[in-house]
Design a protein around this motif. Structure first.
Motif: not given
Length: 225
Positions: A2-4, A15, A54-57, A68, A72, A224-225
């Protein structure tokens, strides 16, 4: 995987907001509150993550992000001829990263100006081929259709073309466009509809338009993000 980033622990609260520094500061709570798992970078957790990701990373190790992204990745590749140190290559690489291309191929000179890539080349699979024969062999081995993107006579309008799902989008240099051998390699040639006085648009812009056309046709937009 997961990228969460909140999978193992509560996420950070700092953030990015308009006017604030890019990225996030140290993970709240100190080392005792750090998330577990081998994808996390202790240096980033301790000092903050100001990278253009991006924030997920956030707080992920670079190799974990690259792995990852590879998992994907979409099944299209991007290739660009580099016969004279084309300054557009960095932009092409950055856009290929944004659209999750499976790889970027530099055809011709090995050295290229990386400034426009904004470090995104470190997260992508980059390939170098001294000439188009190397690219042809790569594509044939993997069953990839080579699609030339150039406003040459006989090219199909990109806006109406049926782009193959598994393909290589091939771009030429700024100005002269694709070389003769590159045009001969392509199974399909497409052009971008233009309505102004200029003969051609910037190669970096053309690459972005073509990649987005592929995304519109084939990508799962829910991913998509």
């Amino acid at each position: 995987m997961s990228v969460d980033p909140g999978e193992d622990a509560p996420g950070p609260s700092e953030w990015t907001v308009p006017g604030a520094p890019v990225g996030v500061g140290p993970w709240p709570g100190g080392p005792d509150a750090w998330p577990s798992g081998d994808r996390w970078d202790p240096e980033l957790l301790e000092h903050g993550d100001r990278r253009n990701v991006v924030d997920a990373y956030r707080y992920w190790r670079r190799d974990a992000v690259a792995a990852d992204l590879a998992r994907r990745a979409h099944p299209f590749h991007v290739a660009i001829e580099n016969l004279g140190h084309d300054h557009n290559i960095g932009t092409v690489v950055r856009t290929a990263n944004a659209f999750a291309a499976a790889g970027v191929h530099i055809v011709g000179r090995r050295r290229w100006n990386r400034r426009g890539a904004m470090v995104t080349d470190r997260y992508l699979r980059l390939h170098h081929h001294p000439d188009v024969d190397g690219l042809a062999a790569f594509a044939a081995e993997r069953g990839l259709t080579v699609v030339a993107v150039d406003n040459t006579p006989g090219a199909v309008r990109l806006e109406t073309a049926e782009l193959p799902r598994e393909c290589v989008l091939l771009f030429g240099q700024e100005g002269p466009g694709l070389s003769g051998p590159a045009r001969e390699l392509a199974s399909l040639s497409v052009s971008i509809a233009q309505f102004g006085s200029t003969r051609s648009i910037n190669a970096g812009v053309a690459a972005g338009v073509a990649m987005h056309a592929w995304v519109r046709r084939h990508a799962d937009l829910d991913a998509a993000w």
